[in-house]
Design an enzyme around this catalytic site. Structure first.
Site, PDB file in Angstrom:
ATOM      1  N   GLU A  86      54.822  16.531  53.245  1.00 35.45           N
ATOM      2  CA  GLU A  86      53.823  17.105  52.329  1.00 35.45           C
ATOM      3  C   GLU A  86      52.859  18.029  53.074  1.00 35.45           C
ATOM      4  OE1 GLU A  86      53.849  13.896  48.661  1.00 35.45           O
ATOM      5  OE2 GLU A  86      52.150  13.820  50.082  1.00 35.45           O
ATOM      6  N   GLU A 127      60.604  13.055  46.736  1.00 39.05           N
ATOM      7  CA  GLU A 127      59.827  11.885  46.332  1.00 39.05           C
ATOM      8  C   GLU A 127      59.551  11.970  44.836  1.00 39.05           C
ATOM      9  OE1 GLU A 127      56.154  11.089  48.335  1.00 39.05           O
ATOM     10  OE2 GLU A 127      56.945  11.636  50.308  1.00 39.05           O
TER      11      GLU A 127
END
Length: 421
Positions: A160, A277
């Protein structure tokens, strides 16, 4: 290429799709006595073969530099995956026939948009030294993974990283001076892309067959996503796949995801997209930014309805080739919380029921994504179709079959079928 078409031979590349989950705590749950059951309530003897039988073909595992340096709170959230642990679990995953995605958290603890803290052992290094250390660390880890029989098929060079990585010490003023953002300074952008380049170079040298994933999570902000990947492309970064986190309760409804995927497919037609995810609650949803419980109730049935809708949305985009459910293996059933707990609180968005250990019905939804997109061996008739239009997986026209030898290696759509070169 023309000869292969004329003979009707199967082509070497196919738009393979990958579906599975992040199972980074599986070995911990197992070693602490978690009891897993299938949807009918029968005991699961071995988890990975069971998941393979459910139509899954890929698993993801995170890696921290030195998780022993994490706080008690972070360890209670599941931060414990050091290299020895990841090598062992990674080998199990590969031996069970799965593709393996290795998720480098270049930190001693969680790395996400709000925190990208430099490992303690790397603090004090200048930017050039840090890039060298990142390169050597990535190289060493991958060499050990190879030697352990756990060679990754996909490698995330950071987790991320929408706002950069390796900012510095926790809460220090210097860390915020290293914070990358669209429209930020040339110095922060150059620092970030230099670090990424060092990590990617290590991947190419040690695991040349692996695909490199750049992982962001600004699904609700397509303009930021495109600006981010524009920056990465302008810097000449050698990556293969756009990786996204998508949680509806953080990032908005499926229409927002659909819009982001459309934008990415149009703008970066040569880059497949993976949802690395995702998840949705089946019980006890905490406070969230977006509450969709009226559409998808916080029940087993509601979780499955979301999973079905997510898969349908992703399957409408030819550029999406991966789907990974976050913390798929979460299961507190059978654990003695007085002495044998794995985490400090239950996670209720996995695909097993914490109270019974039983597989939830949303697990069966994931297999619907694991379908190769129209791959077939072209017939001899196709050899004469020199005027047939050729498109990228994102639907962008790039020429005709007569031009295909001059196109970059990849997978293209010709006559409604996926063709590799």
């Amino acid at each position: 290429m023309a000869a292969a078409l004329a003979l009707g031979l199967a082509l070497p590349l196919a738009a393979q799709k990958y579906v599975g989950g992040d199972i980074s705590l599986l070995a911990e749950y197992e070693s602490h006595g978690a009891q897993y059951y299938d949807n009918a309530g029968q005991p699961i003897a071995e988890m990975l073969p069971y998941l393979r039988g459910q139509g899954l073909n890929a698993m993801r595992v995170r890696l921290f530099v030195d998780p022993a340096k994490a706080t008690d709170t972070e360890r209670g959230e599941g931060v414990m995956q050091d290299l020895e642990y990841v090598k062992t679990l990674g080998r199990r995953i590969k031996e069970a026939g799965f593709a393996l995605m290795l998720d480098f958290h270049y930190s001693d603890t969680w790395a996400d948009p709000a925190k990208q803290f430099t490992p303690d052992a790397w603090l004090g290094l200048g930017d050039s030294e840090l890039a060298d250390r990142l390169y050597s660390y990535t190289s060493d880890v991958l060499a050990e993974m190879n030697a352990a029989g756990a060679t990754p098929d996909f490698i995330q060079t950071g987790n991320e990283i929408s706002y950069g990585m390796l900012w510095g010490d926790r809460g220090s003023e210097a860390s915020w001076q290293r914070y990358y953002a669209i429209g930020g300074t040339d110095a922060t952008r150059t620092r970030f892309t230099t670090l990424l380049s060092a990590a990617i170079r290590a991947c190419r040298e040690v695991c040349p067959e692996a695909k490199v994933v750049l992982h962001t999570e600004r699904v609700a902000q397509p303009a930021y996503l495109t600006a981010f990947y524009d920056d990465m492309n302008a810097a000449g970064l050698d990556y293969d796949i756009i990786g996204l986190s998508y949680y509806p309760y953080h990032h908005g409804n499926l229409a927002a995801l659909d819009a982001a995927l459309t934008t990415l497919g149009q703008r970066y037609a040569d880059k497949p997209v993976m949802i690395v995810e995702t998840g949705y609650y089946h019980n006890w949803q905490p406070k969230v930014e977006y509450d969709y419980s009226a559409t998808y109730p916080i029940t087993e049935a509601g979780q499955k309805a979301f999973a079905d809708a997510l898969v349908a949305t992703l399957n409408a985009h030819a550029n999406v080739t991966g789907l990974f459910w976050w913390w798929l293996e979460a299961n507190e059933y059978g654990l003695d919380w007085a002495t044998e707990r794995v985490t400090d609180s239950w996670y209720n968005a996995g695909l097993f029921d914490n109270q019974t250990g039983r597989a939830l019905s949303a697990l069966s939804s994931l297999a619907a994504f694991n379908v190769t997109s129209g791959i077939s061996a072209p017939s001899a008739e196709a050899a004469g179709r020199a005027s047939e239009r050729v498109y990228t997986l994102g639907g962008v026209p790039v020429g005709t079959e007569a031009d295909i030898e001059r196109l970059p290696k990849g997978v293209y759509v010709v006559g409604g079928k996926n063709v590799g070169r």
